[in-house]
Design a protein around this motif. Structure first.
Motif, PDB file in Angstrom:
ATOM      1  N   ASP A 104       0.810  -1.274   0.032  1.00  0.00           N
ATOM      2  CA  ASP A 104       0.048  -0.176   0.071  1.00  0.00           C
ATOM      3  C   ASP A 104       1.029   1.383   0.136  1.00  0.00           C
ATOM      4  OD1 ASP A 104      -2.620  -1.380   0.217  1.00  0.00           O
ATOM      5  OD2 ASP A 104      -2.493  -1.536   2.195  1.00  0.00           O
ATOM      6  N   ASP A 105       2.172   1.209   0.174  1.00  0.00           N
ATOM      7  CA  ASP A 105       2.991   2.207  -0.009  1.00  0.00           C
ATOM      8  C   ASP A 105       3.330   2.528  -1.315  1.00  0.00           C
ATOM      9  OD1 ASP A 105       4.973   4.096   0.436  1.00  0.00           O
ATOM     10  OD2 ASP A 105       6.446   2.834   1.612  1.00  0.00           O
ATOM     11  N   LEU A 106       2.883   3.608  -1.862  1.00  0.00           N
ATOM     12  CA  LEU A 106       3.077   4.165  -3.200  1.00  0.00           C
ATOM     13  C   LEU A 106       4.480   4.616  -3.691  1.00  0.00           C
ATOM     14  CD1 LEU A 106      -0.359   5.677  -3.867  1.00  0.00           C
ATOM     15  CD2 LEU A 106       0.349   3.477  -4.310  1.00  0.00           C
ATOM     16  N   ASP A 107       5.397   4.745  -2.560  1.00  0.00           N
ATOM     17  CA  ASP A 107       6.754   4.997  -2.834  1.00  0.00           C
ATOM     18  C   ASP A 107       7.353   3.899  -3.190  1.00  0.00           C
ATOM     19  OD1 ASP A 107       6.569   7.787  -2.054  1.00  0.00           O
ATOM     20  OD2 ASP A 107       6.866   7.342  -0.034  1.00  0.00           O
ATOM     21  N   LYS A 108       6.820   2.774  -3.166  1.00  0.00           N
ATOM     22  CA  LYS A 108       7.584   1.266  -3.648  1.00  0.00           C
ATOM     23  C   LYS A 108       6.758   0.883  -4.942  1.00  0.00           C
ATOM     24  CE  LYS A 108       8.135  -0.317   1.064  1.00  0.00           C
ATOM     25  NZ  LYS A 108       7.965  -1.506   2.045  1.00  0.00           N
ATOM     26  N   TYR A 109       7.355  -0.061  -5.812  1.00  0.00           N
ATOM     27  CA  TYR A 109       7.129   0.026  -7.161  1.00  0.00           C
ATOM     28  C   TYR A 109       7.838  -1.244  -7.663  1.00  0.00           C
ATOM     29  CZ  TYR A 109      11.367   2.473  -7.728  1.00  0.00           C
ATOM     30  OH  TYR A 109      12.740   2.755  -7.411  1.00  0.00           O
ATOM     31  N   TRP A 110       7.209  -2.097  -8.546  1.00  0.00           N
ATOM     32  CA  TRP A 110       7.715  -2.986  -9.363  1.00  0.00           C
ATOM     33  C   TRP A 110       8.357  -2.281 -10.427  1.00  0.00           C
ATOM     34  CZ3 TRP A 110       4.899  -4.832 -14.240  1.00  0.00           C
ATOM     35  CH2 TRP A 110       5.732  -5.724 -14.998  1.00  0.00           C
ATOM     36  N   GLN A 111       9.674  -2.753 -10.564  1.00  0.00           N
ATOM     37  CA  GLN A 111      10.401  -2.310 -11.686  1.00  0.00           C
ATOM     38  C   GLN A 111      11.032  -3.556 -12.475  1.00  0.00           C
ATOM     39  OE1 GLN A 111      13.687   0.140 -11.021  1.00  0.00           O
ATOM     40  NE2 GLN A 111      14.883  -0.391 -12.731  1.00  0.00           N
ATOM     41  N   SER A 112      10.657  -3.584 -13.650  1.00  0.00           N
ATOM     42  CA  SER A 112      10.987  -4.775 -14.528  1.00  0.00           C
ATOM     43  C   SER A 112      12.615  -4.674 -14.875  1.00  0.00           C
ATOM     44  CB  SER A 112      10.363  -4.609 -15.944  1.00  0.00           C
ATOM     45  OG  SER A 112      10.575  -3.604 -16.439  1.00  0.00           O
ATOM     46  N   ILE A 130     -14.732  -9.732 -12.212  1.00  0.00           N
ATOM     47  CA  ILE A 130     -14.188  -8.639 -11.835  1.00  0.00           C
ATOM     48  C   ILE A 130     -14.891  -7.392 -12.224  1.00  0.00           C
ATOM     49  CG2 ILE A 130     -11.991  -7.146 -12.303  1.00  0.00           C
ATOM     50  CD1 ILE A 130     -10.737 -10.067 -12.701  1.00  0.00           C
ATOM     51  N   ARG A 131     -15.055  -6.563 -11.491  1.00  0.00           N
ATOM     52  CA  ARG A 131     -15.858  -5.131 -11.670  1.00  0.00           C
ATOM     53  C   ARG A 131     -14.911  -3.950 -11.935  1.00  0.00           C
ATOM     54  NH1 ARG A 131     -20.936  -5.909 -13.419  1.00  0.00           N
ATOM     55  NH2 ARG A 131     -21.629  -3.735 -12.445  1.00  0.00           N
ATOM     56  N   ALA A 132     -13.717  -3.929 -11.354  1.00  0.00           N
ATOM     57  CA  ALA A 132     -12.527  -2.830 -11.602  1.00  0.00           C
ATOM     58  C   ALA A 132     -11.338  -3.309 -11.493  1.00  0.00           C
ATOM     59  CB  ALA A 132     -12.972  -1.741 -10.534  1.00  0.00           C
ATOM     60  N   ILE A 133     -10.418  -2.751 -12.376  1.00  0.00           N
ATOM     61  CA  ILE A 133      -8.958  -3.250 -12.044  1.00  0.00           C
ATOM     62  C   ILE A 133      -8.433  -1.637 -12.358  1.00  0.00           C
ATOM     63  CG2 ILE A 133      -6.850  -4.193 -13.316  1.00  0.00           C
ATOM     64  CD1 ILE A 133      -8.893  -5.945 -14.648  1.00  0.00           C
ATOM     65  N   ARG A 134      -7.673  -1.576 -11.339  1.00  0.00           N
ATOM     66  CA  ARG A 134      -6.782  -0.084 -11.307  1.00  0.00           C
ATOM     67  C   ARG A 134      -5.518  -0.412 -11.117  1.00  0.00           C
ATOM     68  NH1 ARG A 134      -9.022   4.029  -7.598  1.00  0.00           N
ATOM     69  NH2 ARG A 134      -9.270   5.526  -9.268  1.00  0.00           N
ATOM     70  N   PHE A 135      -4.468   0.645 -11.549  1.00  0.00           N
ATOM     71  CA  PHE A 135      -3.152   0.508 -11.249  1.00  0.00           C
ATOM     72  C   PHE A 135      -2.504   1.955 -11.171  1.00  0.00           C
ATOM     73  CE2 PHE A 135      -3.684   0.526 -15.592  1.00  0.00           C
ATOM     74  CZ  PHE A 135      -2.756   1.633 -16.339  1.00  0.00           C
ATOM     75  N   TYR A 136      -1.689   1.913 -10.418  1.00  0.00           N
ATOM     76  CA  TYR A 136      -0.925   3.236  -9.892  1.00  0.00           C
ATOM     77  C   TYR A 136       0.390   3.699 -10.736  1.00  0.00           C
ATOM     78  CZ  TYR A 136       0.086   7.429  -7.181  1.00  0.00           C
ATOM     79  OH  TYR A 136       0.041   8.736  -6.836  1.00  0.00           O
ATOM     80  N   VAL A 137       0.812   4.918 -11.567  1.00  0.00           N
ATOM     81  CA  VAL A 137       1.642   5.205 -11.952  1.00  0.00           C
ATOM     82  C   VAL A 137       1.977   6.600 -11.771  1.00  0.00           C
ATOM     83  CG1 VAL A 137       1.783   3.539 -13.829  1.00  0.00           C
ATOM     84  CG2 VAL A 137       0.471   5.373 -14.159  1.00  0.00           C
ATOM     85  N   THR A 211      10.142  -0.730 -16.800  1.00  0.00           N
ATOM     86  CA  THR A 211       8.984   0.214 -16.397  1.00  0.00           C
ATOM     87  C   THR A 211       8.636   0.224 -14.987  1.00  0.00           C
ATOM     88  OG1 THR A 211       6.453   0.316 -16.838  1.00  0.00           O
ATOM     89  CG2 THR A 211       7.200  -1.737 -16.473  1.00  0.00           C
ATOM     90  N   HIS A 212       7.733   1.210 -14.266  1.00  0.00           N
ATOM     91  CA  HIS A 212       7.454   1.282 -13.093  1.00  0.00           C
ATOM     92  C   HIS A 212       5.863   1.126 -12.760  1.00  0.00           C
ATOM     93  CE1 HIS A 212      11.391   3.286 -11.236  1.00  0.00           C
ATOM     94  NE2 HIS A 212      11.592   1.897 -11.597  1.00  0.00           N
ATOM     95  N   ILE A 213       5.561   0.174 -11.903  1.00  0.00           N
ATOM     96  CA  ILE A 213       4.127   0.165 -11.641  1.00  0.00           C
ATOM     97  C   ILE A 213       4.025   0.345 -10.092  1.00  0.00           C
ATOM     98  CG2 ILE A 213       1.793  -0.998 -11.701  1.00  0.00           C
ATOM     99  CD1 ILE A 213       2.812  -0.097 -14.234  1.00  0.00           C
ATOM    100  N   ARG A 214       3.322   1.249  -9.596  1.00  0.00           N
ATOM    101  CA  ARG A 214       3.454   1.470  -7.946  1.00  0.00           C
ATOM    102  C   ARG A 214       2.153   0.860  -7.295  1.00  0.00           C
ATOM    103  NH1 ARG A 214       7.172   5.637  -6.245  1.00  0.00           N
ATOM    104  NH2 ARG A 214       8.305   6.208  -8.045  1.00  0.00           N
ATOM    105  N   GLY A 215       1.437  -0.003  -7.833  1.00  0.00           N
ATOM    106  CA  GLY A 215       0.386  -0.347  -6.904  1.00  0.00           C
ATOM    107  C   GLY A 215      -0.600  -0.963  -8.177  1.00  0.00           C
ATOM    108  N   ILE A 216      -1.474  -1.986  -7.732  1.00  0.00           N
ATOM    109  CA  ILE A 216      -2.546  -2.320  -8.486  1.00  0.00           C
ATOM    110  C   ILE A 216      -3.637  -3.007  -7.697  1.00  0.00           C
ATOM    111  CG2 ILE A 216      -1.570  -4.759  -8.852  1.00  0.00           C
ATOM    112  CD1 ILE A 216      -2.856  -4.719 -11.649  1.00  0.00           C
TER     113      ILE A 216
END
Length: 283
Positions: A104-112, A130-137, A211-216
């Motif tokens: 839940d910490d948006l300062d962390k991220y997945w980096q490929s 599924i009713r909603a998919i959301r990701f943070y960039v 790439t960086h994705i910070r949450g999903i």
């Protein structure tokens, strides 16, 4: 020793009373001497600081309000189902993998850390609606690591994945919604019913490689919030078995007296669900 008028004006100025109009600017400049430049500078700095504080607070509040995410899953009757899935990525840097992506910490991220397209695979333990998919960039922080072209697939397995959405992003900051309306699933046709969801990141801003994705977050309908009526299975019309009301259509050829006698017999000799069923006997 009595104070001079100039000294009084300096005291008024230092106390912030110049701004209230007690001392005019011309009077102030006439009475301030060469040794009062520091006082003038301090007072001007104080006044500017007050204005900056007021404006700064206002702007900070505005920025905070603009940063608020209007998406409220509780009000929409949704619940997060990340816990029902296994998340896998095609590659990642040490310390920037799935754990950081799901934090839940948006300062962390997945980096490929591999060749494009970068893939995120979400494999659910059971079929989900599924009713909603959301990701943070965040382009402001990640720049060339921010995706600009993403394609989404879903299916029952890796062999039958079908594209259901495609996004083109331009300097995105914040939570992004994946369009799944009209996917065909659910009672209204707006659900995505599947076992697997895949996210293919094909391009980044400024031709970036990784790439960086910070949450999903993945959401489904929350039966608890829909009320008990929505959870109850459909039932046929109920029959009132009171002695004063026996509907004629339910008698199925029996008259009222015979039906009441039958009901009385059931009450005197109830059928137990725990009784064992005898094996059929061949005679």
């Amino acid at each position: 020793m009595p104070r001079s008028a100039a000294t009084d004006r300096r005291v008024h100025f230092a106390g912030g009373r110049y701004g209230s109009g007690e001392v005019s600017e011309e009077e102030l400049m006439q009475d301030l001497g060469e040794g009062d430049d520091e006082l003038l500078g301090d007072a001007m700095t104080e006044d500017l600081g007050d204005e900056m504080d007021d404006d700064g607070n206002s702007e900070a509040e505005d920025d905070e309000g603009m940063g608020d995410d209007p998406f409220n899953p509780v009000e929409l009757g949704l619940k997060e189902i990340n816990n029902l899935a296994h998340f896998g990525v095609s590659s990642h840097r040490p310390g920037s993998g799935v754990a950081e992506l799901l934090s839940d910490d948006l300062d962390k991220y997945w980096q490929s850390d591999g060749q494009q397209p970068h893939q995120l695979t979400i494999h659910f333990l059971r079929r989900v609606e599924i009713r909603a998919i959301r990701f943070y960039v965040d382009y402001n922080q990640d720049e060339s690591y921010t995706p600009t072209h993403i394609v989404f697939y879903a299916g029952t397995g890796h062999h039958d994945l079908i594209q259901f959405a495609e996004l083109t992003l331009t300097n995105p900051v914040g939570w992004q919604d994946v369009p799944i309306a009209n996917s065909g699933g659910g009672a209204d046709g707006h659900s995505l019913c599947c076992w697997i969801v895949q996210m293919h990141i094909k391009e980044n801003h400024q031709n970036g490689k990784d790439t960086h994705i910070r949450g999903i977050k993945i959401y489904a309908l929350d039966d608890q919030s829909l009320g008990s009526a929505a959870r109850e299975p459909a039932r046929g019309p109920r029959m009132d078995l009171s002695a004063n009301h026996v509907p004629a259509p339910a008698a199925h050829g029996l008259n009222e007296q015979s039906l009441r006698e039958l009901l009385d017999a059931f009450e005197r000799h109830p059928i137990s669900n725990t009784e064992s069923v005898r094996e059929p006997v061949i005679r």
